[in-house]
Design an enzyme around this catalytic site. Sequence first.
Site, short mmCIF file in Angstrom:
data_model
loop_
_atom_site.label_atom_id
_atom_site.label_comp_id
_atom_site.label_asym_id
_atom_site.label_seq_id
_atom_site.Cartn_x
_atom_site.Cartn_y
_atom_site.Cartn_z
CE LYS A 1 -0.90 2.30 3.08
NZ LYS A 1 -1.41 3.33 4.21
CG ASP B 1 -6.50 3.47 2.30
OD1 ASP B 1 -7.73 3.12 1.83
OD2 ASP B 1 -6.35 4.68 1.86
#
Length: 220
Positions: A128, A147
């Site tokens: 991420k 996320d």
Amino acid sequence: MPRETVAAKRERAIEIACRMNERYPKAECALHYDGDPFRLVIAVLLSAQTTDKGVNKVTPTLWKRYPTPADLASADVTDVEEIIRAIGFYRTKAANCVKCAQLVVSEYGGEIPRDIDELQKLPGVGRKTANVVLNEAFGIVEGIAVDTHVFRIAHKLKLVGPSADTPAKTETALLKLYPRDLWGPINHQWVLFGRETCIARRPKCEECFLADLCPSCGKK
């Protein structure tokens, strides 16, 4: 209700992207990093399970005390802990900040690598974070940063199935669904959408611009 075909889901997903582009044409990273890729890495690292607002409160002191990767690489971890104490998991994050800086200096000459695999070698940096840094700092789109907002919204909109039960699986499903030229803005746009409209505990379905495209509209 008949099962949605892949073609129909892709058509719905693209319409969602079009509306997101209309609503958030200039969605930007909420973290303050002064245009410095290294500071962005540290800021995103610090933002895990903490609000961007909270990170933005502590980073000015961190940057002032340790303005370069070399400075942070030689920092006393306990001093970094004191600076970022207000955010969650500050001890682990402080250790990762220093280790990350040390590796950037020793292995990459003080420069953040522009490669998703190399980025993930840095302590505290997962896929991420790597996606965010590549996209935001270098304009390189290798994937979609998943996320908590993106994960929740992807499932809320039923763009991914129940088997996509991790951020990695959710990203894989979204990458298959969306054409590559639409990947770039998704994270920033969906984060704003999640904060303003599709709020986790109290979604504003009655005023949502995606209401007619959302199978979960009106459901808790």
